[in-house]
Design a protein around this motif. Structure first.
Motif, PDB file in Angstrom:
ATOM      1  N   PHE A 218     -12.281  47.956  -9.238  1.00 42.40           N
ATOM      2  CA  PHE A 218     -11.221  47.043  -9.644  1.00 42.40           C
ATOM      3  C   PHE A 218     -11.314  46.708 -11.122  1.00 42.40           C
TER       4      PHE A 218
ATOM      5  N   GLU B 268     -14.456  42.801  -8.450  1.00 44.71           N
ATOM      6  CA  GLU B 268     -14.381  42.178  -7.125  1.00 44.71           C
ATOM      7  C   GLU B 268     -15.675  42.411  -6.369  1.00 44.71           C
ATOM      8  N   LEU B 269     -16.637  41.515  -6.576  1.00 45.39           N
ATOM      9  CA  LEU B 269     -17.880  41.648  -5.836  1.00 45.39           C
ATOM     10  C   LEU B 269     -17.893  40.634  -4.703  1.00 45.39           C
ATOM     11  N   PHE B 270     -18.787  40.846  -3.736  1.00 48.36           N
ATOM     12  CA  PHE B 270     -18.896  39.925  -2.615  1.00 48.36           C
ATOM     13  C   PHE B 270     -19.829  38.786  -2.996  1.00 48.36           C
ATOM     14  N   GLY B 271     -19.427  37.554  -2.662  1.00 46.11           N
ATOM     15  CA  GLY B 271     -20.250  36.393  -3.011  1.00 46.11           C
ATOM     16  C   GLY B 271     -21.472  36.300  -2.106  1.00 46.11           C
TER      17      GLY B 271
ATOM     18  N   ARG C 164     -20.983  50.789  -4.685  1.00 47.79           N
ATOM     19  CA  ARG C 164     -20.409  50.417  -3.393  1.00 47.79           C
ATOM     20  C   ARG C 164     -19.372  51.461  -2.961  1.00 47.79           C
TER      21      ARG C 164
ATOM     22  N   ARG D  72     -12.414  52.844  -4.293  1.00 49.27           N
ATOM     23  CA  ARG D  72     -11.907  52.379  -5.581  1.00 49.27           C
ATOM     24  C   ARG D  72     -12.780  51.298  -6.194  1.00 49.27           C
TER      25      ARG D  72
ATOM     26  N   ARG E 220     -10.240  43.778 -12.468  1.00 54.11           N
ATOM     27  CA  ARG E 220     -10.915  42.481 -12.422  1.00 54.11           C
ATOM     28  C   ARG E 220     -11.964  42.620 -11.353  1.00 54.11           C
TER      29      ARG E 220
ATOM     30  N   GLU F  35     -23.749  38.364  -8.218  1.00 51.13           N
ATOM     31  CA  GLU F  35     -23.016  37.485  -9.145  1.00 51.13           C
ATOM     32  C   GLU F  35     -23.775  37.231 -10.433  1.00 51.13           C
TER      33      GLU F  35
END
Lengths: 689, 254
Positions: free
Chosen positions: B86, B90-93, B164, B84, B88, B150
């Motif tokens: 999102f 949602e990426l990894f920092g 991803r 899925r 809003r 980011e």
């Protein structure tokens, strides 16, 4: 009937729990800070009251007003103005670490300001201490003394006051609005800063009141007793779900009653009871955290506007050029080698011993890298896990005569096993709750398990010999130093590999977005349990090494929970993901107080060798005490933790990044200056040489 | 229909008295491009959460790929082949675009555990890099691979989320408003990418979307949610011309 008597005896203590708990909830809800330093605030008011009443012999009312209504709110105001208002948008971790720093620093500051002598028999906030005839009719089966009645009365007054405040005043209404959503409140014209200021002052008054009320129950004033009380108050706040003030209140009273009933009914001679009674609040807190429904899913404070703006982005990683990485590595190796050679040849026994202890501690610090830096779990029980490693080592070596190195391995395994058992329930908790649960575990371990002889060996610590490896007898500190360095390097390699490998990547993904990590199939709880277990094993290793270093597995000397809190504060402020930070903060923990000690001893020694110095110099020199060293060091460690909010990556890491970036920029600028001259870009007008 | 890849029956979800979903049933077939539309607050996101396991429905069953998944957590459903994005983002920092894909690939292949990490360091293998490169190329992200995620624009960020999800080699891709916050050009870019994903890789897609023209162009079948109930379901053109849908969603009066 007997039971009822016990229950009523518990009410005054319950009232104090409730006062503290309500104050905690107030600041948590208005500023999002879970204030662990709250015990420190209570302690300061209690000291001020003690000094005014006993040393200066002020009248009771004046002393009470100054300590509770003047000093306490000023402290609250100071904390809010100087610190916490800048943290409003910071994450819950930053807020928690800051309050942890204060928890460490405030009692030490109080010691410096008011002197560190023992304060026996704290005075009550009441005129008469003895049971009064007029309170209880002749022949009453049980009685509360006047101080207890005073506690109940003051608590009732506070409750009524709070109810009026929240129900029928403007400020109360605004406080409730800010609690609901600071930003919505602000949008509708509420000055949420002023509200949070008011909340801090009010909660500080409650802390002061609780501190002064409870102090007479203890033989002497000390910050640890108050911190224990705070943990009981924490249990009450968790009972209230960190939001409901009436429920919190009920929780506090219930806990006091439960404690008194258990104290009255359990047999007094069993080991379990003796451990259980003082630690009841910790057990209750731990169980409540694990089993109270609704805690697992609540994500911190839910602000209806929280999703409008994205949270501030984490610092952008910039890939360092290869040459920087290589030269940094070479530099690191050279510095370490030089340090090792200097230690080997130049350090005397005293400093060499400290350096070794520092390196040993850096192993435990690396366990914090795994659990806090990589796993994002603020574990406050690494010292307890280290102690478990040390105890297992000592027990195995003593019982079976196994080689110490084998004992070390057993220590690692036992600590990891305990860590895994603890992790399974605990990793499901979010941020603050996980920190509290691990703190409760550390306290339970200290009060229930450490006294048991099958754990610690009883009152006298078990001694641990230094191992002999081949021809090397490690009782020579210099050989031991080399052994420790090897251990540190091995641990560092493991931690680095985990950090850069799949484990670290998964944890990093989980740390920044739990839902996204789940969406690609990463099992969050499992990854966290693994991280917690590995960290526990590393802590067990560090603990075992500490026992070998010291020659005995001593809880008192090496692993009290408060020391563990200092370790967390130190590492997190230096850099929770960085090996350099772990090693440096380990060394710093031992070397810095020793350096301060020398510094503070210097004036006194100087005066002794210069008897004809002017008297004012001598008097200044006399006031500077070497005993300040530990306090000053802890204060600075605590203040270090406060900088975490500014540099979540850690001060050492921030410094490194800054200097590397500056270096890269300079090199790039120089290359850029050279490039066009040599190659001649297409736009340079054909001045190619 | 027994051959449905995803099949939800009678999914109901209430929050404190508010009915977010009322007996919603829905099928997605293998390789198909389906969409759910509906006005704000119709329960689209709740439906998504119930299907992907983020929330437990109060009633109703969900089966995926022939087996019930009601008791599975999101991570387990992901491993079963649901991926899925999102609404809003949602990426990894602290990770580059490529890192995102490598993490997703590792999560799928389960390569590298503790021991592998400690013994080998678990550096990305050439097969892993190849797989990631294929997906990057598919979505036109090659030149962004080494950039921290980011630092990307929202449009690129959404593509990274999509990449991803694709690395997980899903059977069904859930997309939660992939065009929200994008400009026209970026929306077109996203639309093309989605079409390629579905046609060339045979991955079924379930899309939640506000942008009706985009849905019209992409989806073969749509379902319409209104106040938590499914009011229409069927081939796209047919449903969009349905009177009830026009009133509920498009605000048409006649």
């Amino acid at each position: 009937m007997q039971l009822l008597e016990y229950a009523i005896r518990g009410i005054p203590t319950g009232c104090v729990f409730a006062l503290l708990a309500v104050g905690l909830v107030l600041t948590y809800k208005t500023s999002g800070v879970f204030n662990l330093a709250y015990a420190g605030q209570a302690y300061v008011s209690a000291i001020v009251y003690y000094e005014l009443r006993k040393e200066l012999e002020w009248p009771l009312v004046a002393a009470g007003v100054v300590s509770i209504l003047v000093v306490a709110p000023l402290i609250g105001l100071l904390l809010e103005r100087v610190l916490f208002r800048y943290l409003r948008s910071a994450g819950s971790m930053a807020k928690l670490v800051t309050s942890l720093g204060l928890l460490i620093a405030i009692p030490e500051i109080a010691k410096l300001v008011f002197g560190s002598e023992t304060r026996k028999n704290p005075p009550p906030l009441w005129w008469v201490r003895r049971t009064d005839e007029w309170l209880w009719p002749e022949g009453a089966t049980f009685v509360l003394d006047a101080g207890q009645v005073a506690t109940i009365v003051s608590t009732l007054v506070v409750v009524v006051g709070l109810v009026i405040l929240f129900r029928s005043t403007n400020l109360g209404l605004r406080m409730r609005a800010v609690v609901e959503s600071p930003r919505l409140a602000e949008l509708s014209g509420v000055d949420s800063e002023r509200v949070s200021m008011a909340a801090w002052m009010l909660s500080s008054v409650l802390a002061g009141l609780a501190g002064v009320l409870i102090a007479p129950l203890f033989a002497s004033l000390n910050p640890f007793d108050l911190f224990t009380l705070l943990v009981a108050a924490l249990a009450a706040t968790v009972f209230g779900g960190l939001s409901s003030i009436p429920l919190t209140f009920v929780g506090g009273i219930l806990l006091g009653v439960l404690q008194a009933v258990l104290a009255g009914t359990l047999p007094t001679d069993s080991v379990l009871t003796n451990g259980l009674r003082p630690s009841l609040p910790f057990v209750v807190l731990f169980l409540l955290l694990l089993f109270r429904p609704g805690l697992r899913s609540t994500r911190e404070l839910v602000d209806p506007l929280a999703t409008v703006d994205a949270p501030p982005p984490p610092p952008v990683v910039r890939a360092r050029p290869q040459w920087v990485a290589t030269s940094a590595r070479v530099f690191g190796v050279v510095v370490s080698l030089v340090a090792l050679l200097v230690s080997w040849f130049a350090l005397d026994q005293y400093w060499l011993g400290l350096a070794i202890s520092g390196l040993v501690l850096s192993v435990t610090m690396m366990s914090l890298i795994v659990v806090v830096g990589m796993g994002g779990m603020l574990s406050l029980c690494q010292a307890a896990l280290a102690a478990i490693g040390a105890f297992a080592l000592a027990q195995v070596v003593e019982a079976s005569g196994a080689p110490v190195v084998v004992g070390l391995v057993v220590g690692i395994l036992v600590a990891a096993a305990v860590g895994a058992l603890l992790a399974v329930p605990v990793v499901r908790l979010d941020g603050v709750y996980l920190a509290l649960a691990t703190l409760a575990f550390a306290l339970m371990f200290q009060s229930i398990f450490v006294p048991l002889s099958w754990v610690s060996g009883g009152a006298v610590p078990i001694s641990v010999p230094r191992p002999v490896i081949g021809p090397l007898d490690l009782s020579d500190d210099r050989y031991f130093l080399v052994f420790v360095v090897v251990c540190v390097i091995a641990t560092a390699l493991v931690v680095i590999r985990l950090r850069e490998g799949t484990t670290g990547r998964f944890l990093q993904a989980l740390q920044t977005s739990d839902v996204a990590a789940a969406s690609i199939g990463i099992d969050g709880p499992r990854a966290r349990v693994v991280a917690f277990t590995i960290a526990a094993g590393i802590a067990g290793f560090g603990g075992g090494l500490a026992a070998i270093d010291l020659g005995q597995a001593s809880y008192e000397a090496s692993f009290p929970y408060i020391i563990g809190l200092v370790w967390v504060a130190l590492l997190v402020s230096a850099g929770a993901r960085s090996i350099q930070a772990a090693v440096l903060s380990g060394l710093f923990f031992f070397l810095f107080p020793a350096l301060l000690d020398k510094l503070f001893a210097f004036p006194g020694n100087w005066v002794e060798t210069n008897p004809d110095a002017p008297s004012w110099v001598a008097s200044i020199a006399d006031t500077i005490q070497p005993t300040w060293a530990q306090s000053v060091a802890f204060i600075l460690f605590g203040i270090g933790a406060i900088t975490y909010a500014k540099h979540p990556e850690g001060s050492i890491e921030a410094q490194t990044t800054a200097s590397v970036n500056a270096l890269v920029r300079r090199v790039e600028a120089r290359n850029a200056a050279r490039e066009p001259a040599r190659v001649g870009g297409p736009g340079t007008g054909g001045t190619t040489p | 229909m027994s051959d449905a890849l995803l099949s939800a029956t009678g999914v109901t979800k209430r929050y404190a008295g508010i009915v977010a979903l009322q007996g919603v049933s829905l099928q997605v077939h293998a390789g198909e491009f389906a969409a759910v539309i509906g006005p704000n607050g119709a329960g689209k996101s709740t439906l998504f959460d119930c299907l992907t396991g983020v929330q437990r429905p109060d009633r109703g069953q969900v089966t995926f790929d022939g087996r019930p998944v009601d008791s599975l957590k999101p991570a387990a459903r992901a491993r079963a082949g649901m991926a899925r994005t999102f609404q809003r983002i949602e990426l990894f920092g602290g990770m580059t675009v490529l890192d995102h894909l490598i993490v997703a690939d590792r999560a799928r292949t389960r390569r590298g555990g503790l021991l592998a990490d400690v013994l080998t360091g678990s550096h990305p293998s050439s097969e892993e890099l190849d797989r990631c490169a294929t997906v990057l190329e598919l979505l036109g992200l090659e030149e962004w691979a080494e950039r921290p995620a980011e630092s990307l624009s929202l449009g690129k960020g959404r593509l990274v989320e999509l990449a991803r999800a694709l690395v997980c080699e899903p059977k069904l891709l859930f997309l939660d408003e992939p065009s929200s916050g994008l400009d026209r050009h970026e929306t077109d870019e996203m639309g093309h990418a989605l079409q390629r994903v579905q046609r060339e890789h045979g991955i079924a897609i379930l899309l939640i979307e506000h942008d009706v023209p985009l849905v019209q162009r992409l989806a073969e079948r749509i379902s319409v949610l209104d106040y938590g109930e499914l009011i229409a379901s069927g081939p796209t053109e047919e449903v969009l011309s349905n009177q009830k849908v026009r009133v509920a969603y498009l605000g048409g009066s006649t």
